[in-house]
Design a protein around this motif. Structure first.
Motif, PDB file in Angstrom:
ATOM      1  N   LYS A  44      -0.676  -5.705   1.939  1.00 57.01           N
ATOM      2  CA  LYS A  44      -1.994  -5.295   2.412  1.00 57.01           C
ATOM      3  C   LYS A  44      -2.357  -3.930   1.857  1.00 57.01           C
ATOM      4  O   LYS A  44      -1.509  -3.172   1.418  1.00 57.01           O
ATOM      5  CB  LYS A  44      -1.988  -5.240   3.945  1.00 57.01           C
ATOM      6  N   GLY A  45      -3.629  -3.627   1.938  1.00 58.13           N
ATOM      7  CA  GLY A  45      -4.136  -2.302   1.615  1.00 58.13           C
ATOM      8  C   GLY A  45      -3.807  -1.839   0.211  1.00 58.13           C
ATOM      9  O   GLY A  45      -3.723  -2.623  -0.735  1.00 58.13           O
ATOM     10  N   GLU A  46      -3.621  -0.534   0.089  1.00 58.20           N
ATOM     11  CA  GLU A  46      -3.339   0.072  -1.208  1.00 58.20           C
ATOM     12  C   GLU A  46      -1.978  -0.333  -1.752  1.00 58.20           C
ATOM     13  O   GLU A  46      -1.715  -0.204  -2.942  1.00 58.20           O
ATOM     14  CB  GLU A  46      -3.456   1.595  -1.092  1.00 58.20           C
ATOM     15  N   ALA A  47      -1.107  -0.847  -0.883  1.00 58.83           N
ATOM     16  CA  ALA A  47       0.197  -1.322  -1.336  1.00 58.83           C
ATOM     17  C   ALA A  47       0.040  -2.457  -2.351  1.00 58.83           C
ATOM     18  O   ALA A  47       0.888  -2.622  -3.228  1.00 58.83           O
ATOM     19  CB  ALA A  47       1.045  -1.769  -0.155  1.00 58.83           C
ATOM     20  N   GLN A  48      -1.057  -3.203  -2.264  1.00 57.63           N
ATOM     21  CA  GLN A  48      -1.323  -4.271  -3.246  1.00 57.63           C
ATOM     22  C   GLN A  48      -1.428  -3.681  -4.650  1.00 57.63           C
ATOM     23  O   GLN A  48      -0.976  -4.283  -5.617  1.00 57.63           O
ATOM     24  CB  GLN A  48      -2.626  -4.996  -2.917  1.00 57.63           C
ATOM     25  N   GLN A  49      -2.027  -2.510  -4.734  1.00 59.82           N
ATOM     26  CA  GLN A  49      -2.182  -1.841  -6.033  1.00 59.82           C
ATOM     27  C   GLN A  49      -0.814  -1.498  -6.620  1.00 59.82           C
ATOM     28  O   GLN A  49      -0.562  -1.721  -7.801  1.00 59.82           O
ATOM     29  CB  GLN A  49      -3.028  -0.579  -5.844  1.00 59.82           C
ATOM     30  N   GLY A  90       0.173   7.285   5.758  1.00 62.43           N
ATOM     31  CA  GLY A  90      -1.084   7.995   5.914  1.00 62.43           C
ATOM     32  C   GLY A  90      -1.798   8.191   4.586  1.00 62.43           C
ATOM     33  O   GLY A  90      -3.023   8.310   4.531  1.00 62.43           O
ATOM     34  N   ASN A  91      -1.034   8.232   3.506  1.00 65.07           N
ATOM     35  CA  ASN A  91      -1.607   8.407   2.173  1.00 65.07           C
ATOM     36  C   ASN A  91      -1.881   7.085   1.464  1.00 65.07           C
ATOM     37  O   ASN A  91      -2.718   7.029   0.575  1.00 65.07           O
ATOM     38  CB  ASN A  91      -0.679   9.266   1.301  1.00 65.07           C
ATOM     39  N   ALA A  92      -1.153   6.055   1.812  1.00 62.74           N
ATOM     40  CA  ALA A  92      -1.318   4.753   1.150  1.00 62.74           C
ATOM     41  C   ALA A  92      -1.208   3.652   2.206  1.00 62.74           C
ATOM     42  O   ALA A  92      -0.126   3.423   2.737  1.00 62.74           O
ATOM     43  CB  ALA A  92      -0.261   4.569   0.073  1.00 62.74           C
ATOM     44  N   THR A  93      -2.306   2.997   2.478  1.00 64.79           N
ATOM     45  CA  THR A  93      -2.301   1.956   3.505  1.00 64.79           C
ATOM     46  C   THR A  93      -1.513   0.732   3.048  1.00 64.79           C
ATOM     47  O   THR A  93      -1.413   0.451   1.863  1.00 64.79           O
ATOM     48  CB  THR A  93      -3.741   1.523   3.850  1.00 64.79           C
ATOM     49  N   GLY A  94      -0.965   0.042   4.022  1.00 70.74           N
ATOM     50  CA  GLY A  94      -0.289  -1.216   3.754  1.00 70.74           C
ATOM     51  C   GLY A  94       1.184  -1.108   3.429  1.00 70.74           C
ATOM     52  O   GLY A  94       1.832  -2.119   3.168  1.00 70.74           O
ATOM     53  N   LEU A  95       1.747   0.102   3.454  1.00 69.52           N
ATOM     54  CA  LEU A  95       3.167   0.227   3.106  1.00 69.52           C
ATOM     55  C   LEU A  95       4.066  -0.494   4.098  1.00 69.52           C
ATOM     56  O   LEU A  95       5.121  -0.996   3.725  1.00 69.52           O
ATOM     57  CB  LEU A  95       3.573   1.696   3.007  1.00 69.52           C
ATOM     58  N   SER A  96       3.636  -0.573   5.362  1.00 67.28           N
ATOM     59  CA  SER A  96       4.467  -1.291   6.337  1.00 67.28           C
ATOM     60  C   SER A  96       4.609  -2.758   5.964  1.00 67.28           C
ATOM     61  O   SER A  96       5.607  -3.386   6.290  1.00 67.28           O
ATOM     62  CB  SER A  96       3.896  -1.142   7.744  1.00 67.28           C
ATOM     63  N   SER A  97       3.618  -3.305   5.230  1.00 64.35           N
ATOM     64  CA  SER A  97       3.736  -4.701   4.804  1.00 64.35           C
ATOM     65  C   SER A  97       4.858  -4.873   3.782  1.00 64.35           C
ATOM     66  O   SER A  97       5.397  -5.968   3.634  1.00 64.35           O
ATOM     67  CB  SER A  97       2.408  -5.223   4.245  1.00 64.35           C
TER      68      SER A  97
END
Length: 165
Positions: A44-49, A90-97
């Motif tokens: 999810k989020g920026e983690a996709q990038q 807080g800096n990159a969303t989706g890391l928990s995924s």
């Protein structure tokens, strides 16, 4: 060579090169566990990038990118504390995924990573040479730098993820 001898050699070679039941069971469990880890995780989020960068630059599969990064992040969480993950998230969303999201199995697989050897084992289980960690490292750190993670934390992560020589 007569036919009976050929058949004997064929059967013998199959027997000799077939793994034992215990070794097969262990390897099968590891393979199923890493497959569950990667398939249960919806990035999810920026983690996709980040996952996309790893795939395009290193030629790894999505499962390998997610699992490898997840192993590295879990080591950071276990060694540097949950506050580190809060800062990174807080800096990159989706890391928990990348740490398994809501899948209990995935979280259990990663939660035991407390040393670099655990990260190396995770890379091996995902079908990657543990030396690939050093190829993940600049991409992951570069991504975090682009997301505004400070140089002090980036330095801590680099030290943590660089295997001792």
């Amino acid at each position: 060579m007569n036919t009976i001898l050929k058949q004997f050699l064929l059967v013998s070679s199959i027997y000799l090169f077939t793994p034992t039941v215990d070794a097969y069971s262990l390897n099968d469990s590891l393979t199923k566990g890493t497959a569950a880890l990667s398939s249960a995780t919806q990035v999810k989020g920026e983690a996709q990038q980040l996952v996309g960068q790893l795939q395009s630059q290193l030629g790894v599969s999505q499962a390998q990118a997610v699992g490898g990064t997840g192993a590295m992040l879990q080591l950071a969480k276990n060694q540097l504390g949950a506050n580190t993950m809060s800062t990174l998230s807080g800096n990159a969303t989706g890391l928990s995924s990348l740490l398994g999201g809501s899948s209990g199995l995935s979280k259990n697989l990663l939660s035991n990573i407390s040393s670099m050897s655990g990260v190396q084992s995770a890379f091996s289980a995902l079908g990657m040479d543990p030396a690939m960690i050093q190829q993940f490292l600049p991409i992951v750190l570069g991504f975090f730098g682009e997301q505004g993670v400070g140089s002090t934390l980036l330095g801590q992560l680099q030290s943590l993820w660089t295997p001792a020589k």
